[in-house]
Design a protein around this motif. Structure first.
Motif, mmCIF file in Angstrom:
data_model
loop_
_atom_site.group_PDB
_atom_site.id
_atom_site.type_symbol
_atom_site.label_atom_id
_atom_site.label_comp_id
_atom_site.label_asym_id
_atom_site.label_seq_id
_atom_site.Cartn_x
_atom_site.Cartn_y
_atom_site.Cartn_z
ATOM 1 N N ASP A 30 -57.834 -31.048 17.326
ATOM 2 C CA ASP A 30 -56.380 -30.590 17.973
ATOM 3 C C ASP A 30 -55.892 -31.981 18.812
ATOM 4 O O ASP A 30 -56.563 -32.746 19.025
ATOM 5 C CB ASP A 30 -56.642 -29.366 18.915
ATOM 6 C CG ASP A 30 -57.842 -29.377 19.939
ATOM 7 O OD1 ASP A 30 -57.625 -30.563 20.481
ATOM 8 O OD2 ASP A 30 -58.549 -28.416 19.909
ATOM 9 N N ALA A 31 -54.694 -31.468 19.341
ATOM 10 C CA ALA A 31 -54.339 -32.804 20.106
ATOM 11 C C ALA A 31 -54.622 -32.959 21.601
ATOM 12 O O ALA A 31 -54.331 -33.976 22.072
ATOM 13 C CB ALA A 31 -52.698 -32.494 20.237
ATOM 14 N N SER A 32 -55.773 -32.248 21.861
ATOM 15 C CA SER A 32 -56.489 -32.439 23.233
ATOM 16 C C SER A 32 -57.280 -33.776 23.384
ATOM 17 O O SER A 32 -57.487 -34.263 24.382
ATOM 18 C CB SER A 32 -57.164 -31.099 23.712
ATOM 19 O OG SER A 32 -58.377 -31.248 22.990
ATOM 20 N N ARG A 69 -62.458 -35.333 12.699
ATOM 21 C CA ARG A 69 -62.300 -34.024 11.929
ATOM 22 C C ARG A 69 -60.929 -33.608 12.355
ATOM 23 O O ARG A 69 -60.655 -33.289 13.383
ATOM 24 C CB ARG A 69 -63.315 -33.161 12.228
ATOM 25 C CG ARG A 69 -64.647 -33.586 11.632
ATOM 26 C CD ARG A 69 -64.772 -33.531 10.064
ATOM 27 N NE ARG A 69 -66.107 -33.828 9.738
ATOM 28 C CZ ARG A 69 -67.301 -33.014 9.559
ATOM 29 N NH1 ARG A 69 -66.888 -31.591 9.959
ATOM 30 N NH2 ARG A 69 -68.492 -33.078 9.147
ATOM 31 N N GLY A 70 -59.928 -33.908 11.221
ATOM 32 C CA GLY A 70 -58.484 -33.275 11.639
ATOM 33 C C GLY A 70 -57.658 -34.729 11.781
ATOM 34 O O GLY A 70 -58.008 -35.704 11.586
ATOM 35 N N HIS A 71 -56.443 -34.234 12.057
ATOM 36 C CA HIS A 71 -55.269 -35.430 11.822
ATOM 37 C C HIS A 71 -54.701 -35.632 13.001
ATOM 38 O O HIS A 71 -53.797 -36.220 13.201
ATOM 39 C CB HIS A 71 -54.255 -34.793 10.765
ATOM 40 C CG HIS A 71 -54.825 -34.858 9.400
ATOM 41 N ND1 HIS A 71 -55.354 -35.735 8.465
ATOM 42 C CD2 HIS A 71 -55.299 -33.530 8.713
ATOM 43 C CE1 HIS A 71 -55.750 -35.244 7.396
ATOM 44 N NE2 HIS A 71 -55.807 -34.155 7.624
ATOM 45 N N SER A 72 -55.092 -35.065 14.129
ATOM 46 C CA SER A 72 -54.566 -35.174 15.528
ATOM 47 C C SER A 72 -54.689 -36.706 16.040
ATOM 48 O O SER A 72 -53.836 -36.961 16.928
ATOM 49 C CB SER A 72 -54.867 -34.284 16.579
ATOM 50 O OG SER A 72 -56.148 -34.613 16.968
ATOM 51 N N MET A 73 -55.256 -37.584 15.323
ATOM 52 C CA MET A 73 -55.303 -38.802 15.882
ATOM 53 C C MET A 73 -55.036 -39.931 14.774
ATOM 54 O O MET A 73 -55.546 -40.955 14.687
ATOM 55 C CB MET A 73 -56.950 -39.394 16.246
ATOM 56 C CG MET A 73 -57.535 -37.988 17.432
ATOM 57 S SD MET A 73 -59.243 -38.703 17.800
ATOM 58 C CE MET A 73 -58.966 -40.337 18.543
ATOM 59 N N HIS A 74 -54.042 -39.304 13.909
ATOM 60 C CA HIS A 74 -53.762 -40.199 12.680
ATOM 61 C C HIS A 74 -53.315 -41.430 13.030
ATOM 62 O O HIS A 74 -53.437 -42.588 12.241
ATOM 63 C CB HIS A 74 -53.060 -39.625 11.755
ATOM 64 C CG HIS A 74 -51.648 -39.184 12.394
ATOM 65 N ND1 HIS A 74 -50.712 -40.085 12.256
ATOM 66 C CD2 HIS A 74 -51.211 -38.253 13.163
ATOM 67 C CE1 HIS A 74 -49.537 -39.635 12.855
ATOM 68 N NE2 HIS A 74 -49.962 -38.330 13.352
ATOM 69 N N LEU A 129 -63.524 -36.650 26.359
ATOM 70 C CA LEU A 129 -62.143 -36.899 25.626
ATOM 71 C C LEU A 129 -62.095 -38.427 24.977
ATOM 72 O O LEU A 129 -62.873 -39.368 25.731
ATOM 73 C CB LEU A 129 -61.132 -36.858 26.565
ATOM 74 C CG LEU A 129 -61.192 -35.381 27.320
ATOM 75 C CD1 LEU A 129 -60.129 -35.665 28.632
ATOM 76 C CD2 LEU A 129 -60.768 -34.285 26.432
ATOM 77 N N VAL A 130 -61.277 -38.637 24.152
ATOM 78 C CA VAL A 130 -60.772 -39.824 23.484
ATOM 79 C C VAL A 130 -59.443 -39.993 24.005
ATOM 80 O O VAL A 130 -58.489 -39.334 23.544
ATOM 81 C CB VAL A 130 -61.034 -40.001 21.965
ATOM 82 C CG1 VAL A 130 -60.529 -41.277 21.485
ATOM 83 C CG2 VAL A 130 -62.481 -39.769 21.564
ATOM 84 N N LYS A 131 -59.145 -40.799 24.870
ATOM 85 C CA LYS A 131 -57.897 -41.204 25.474
ATOM 86 C C LYS A 131 -57.588 -42.766 25.568
ATOM 87 O O LYS A 131 -58.586 -43.317 25.662
ATOM 88 C CB LYS A 131 -57.556 -40.388 26.835
ATOM 89 C CG LYS A 131 -57.808 -39.018 26.640
ATOM 90 C CD LYS A 131 -56.564 -38.082 25.956
ATOM 91 C CE LYS A 131 -56.649 -36.855 26.156
ATOM 92 N NZ LYS A 131 -55.527 -36.045 25.628
ATOM 93 N N VAL A 183 -51.220 -37.784 20.383
ATOM 94 C CA VAL A 183 -50.442 -37.194 20.414
ATOM 95 C C VAL A 183 -50.531 -36.079 21.553
ATOM 96 O O VAL A 183 -51.738 -35.898 21.848
ATOM 97 C CB VAL A 183 -50.383 -36.288 19.044
ATOM 98 C CG1 VAL A 183 -49.911 -37.192 18.047
ATOM 99 C CG2 VAL A 183 -51.694 -35.375 18.903
ATOM 100 N N GLY A 184 -49.613 -35.471 22.071
ATOM 101 C CA GLY A 184 -49.617 -34.597 23.158
ATOM 102 C C GLY A 184 -49.490 -35.190 24.468
ATOM 103 O O GLY A 184 -49.469 -36.345 24.687
ATOM 104 N N PRO A 185 -49.374 -34.310 25.683
ATOM 105 C CA PRO A 185 -48.894 -34.774 26.879
ATOM 106 C C PRO A 185 -49.868 -35.713 27.489
ATOM 107 O O PRO A 185 -51.155 -35.548 27.189
ATOM 108 C CB PRO A 185 -48.508 -33.570 27.726
ATOM 109 C CG PRO A 185 -49.439 -32.592 26.928
ATOM 110 C CD PRO A 185 -49.542 -32.860 25.446
ATOM 111 N N THR A 186 -49.769 -36.437 28.379
ATOM 112 C CA THR A 186 -50.510 -37.420 29.124
ATOM 113 C C THR A 186 -51.148 -36.553 30.138
ATOM 114 O O THR A 186 -50.546 -35.859 30.860
ATOM 115 C CB THR A 186 -49.944 -38.592 29.645
ATOM 116 O OG1 THR A 186 -49.307 -39.321 28.727
ATOM 117 C CG2 THR A 186 -50.963 -39.418 30.701
#
Length: 226
Positions: free
Chosen positions: A96-98, A129-134, A171-173, A190-193
């Motif tokens: 997810d975007a988190s 796993r997933g596409h939120s970090m594409h 987290l990965v940020k 993706v998603g808010p800071t």
């Protein structure tokens, strides 16, 4: 009588087994990666079959981007030298975007992968796993980082990192300077800071292996005993 003789693997089979051992592989994983039936490989290493077809050897070498001689003749080159111990894949990220990491816990065995360029004996990996970090790492990629518990370093600012917040989230940020000393902004792919958080530790990302290559090199926990 021939039926009573002990079956001894051929020299090429012995070289093949040494290559698998050096790379942390089993016949099941080689079969999955190369498309060669596991029964064919099992017969070969057990000495039931004394040779593989040339096209079969080529198929395995191509799958692992090396030469036939490196695998079946024990030739020494950059692909066939004994590698460092495999790296543990300690969790998943990207669902997810988190950007939150789901750590694998309670395992006696782990999914593993060979070291990537620039990694060390202390490195571990995350599987995307997933596409939120594409824009940073595609679904199926591997993210390598140093398993350390050290405070953020100024050299990490502006770069994607693996971090743990004071409330225990991993987290990965992208790490940015916060509004005061000891506070950091965590910018999402993706998603808010996330603004002004305190961190228990931060680790620089050392390498990202794309999905296609990652699929070839990951050794699943269930394959370790295969």
């Amino acid at each position: 009588m021939m039926n009573g003789m002990e079956k001894v693997p051929s020299r090429r089979a012995q070289a093949f087994m040494r290559w698998m051992e050096a790379n942390g592989l089993k016949t099941k994983r080689v079969a999955i990666t190369s498309g060669v039936p596991q029964s064919t490989l099992a017969s070969f290493v057990q000495g039931v079959s004394q040779s593989l077809k040339g096209e079969t050897e080529e198929k395995i070498a191509t799958a692992y981007e090396t030469t036939v001689d490196a695998i079946f003749a024990g030739a020494i080159n950059s692909q066939s030298k004994r590698q460092a111990p495999l790296v543990r894949i300690i969790g998943r990220v990207g669902a997810d975007a988190s950007g939150e990491v789901i750590l694998s816990t309670g395992h006696e065995t782990w999914d593993q992968a060979p070291p990537a360029f620039g990694t060390t004996s202390k490195s571990v990996a995350l599987e995307v796993r997933g596409h939120s970090m594409h824009t940073f790492a595609e679904d199926g990629a591997l993210i390598y980082f140093e398993e350390q518990k050290t405070a953020p370093d100024v050299d990490m600012l502006g770069y994607p990192c693996v971090v743990e917040t004071e409330d225990g989230r991993v987290l990965v940020k992208r790490l940015l300077r916060g509004s005061a000393p000891g506070l950091y902004d965590l910018e999402s792919i993706v998603g808010p800071t996330i603004r002004d958080v305190r961190l228990s530790w931060a680790a620089e990302i050392l390498a990202v292996v794309p999905p296609r290559q990652a699929r070839r090199i990951i050794v699943r926990a269930e394959d370790h005993a295969a």
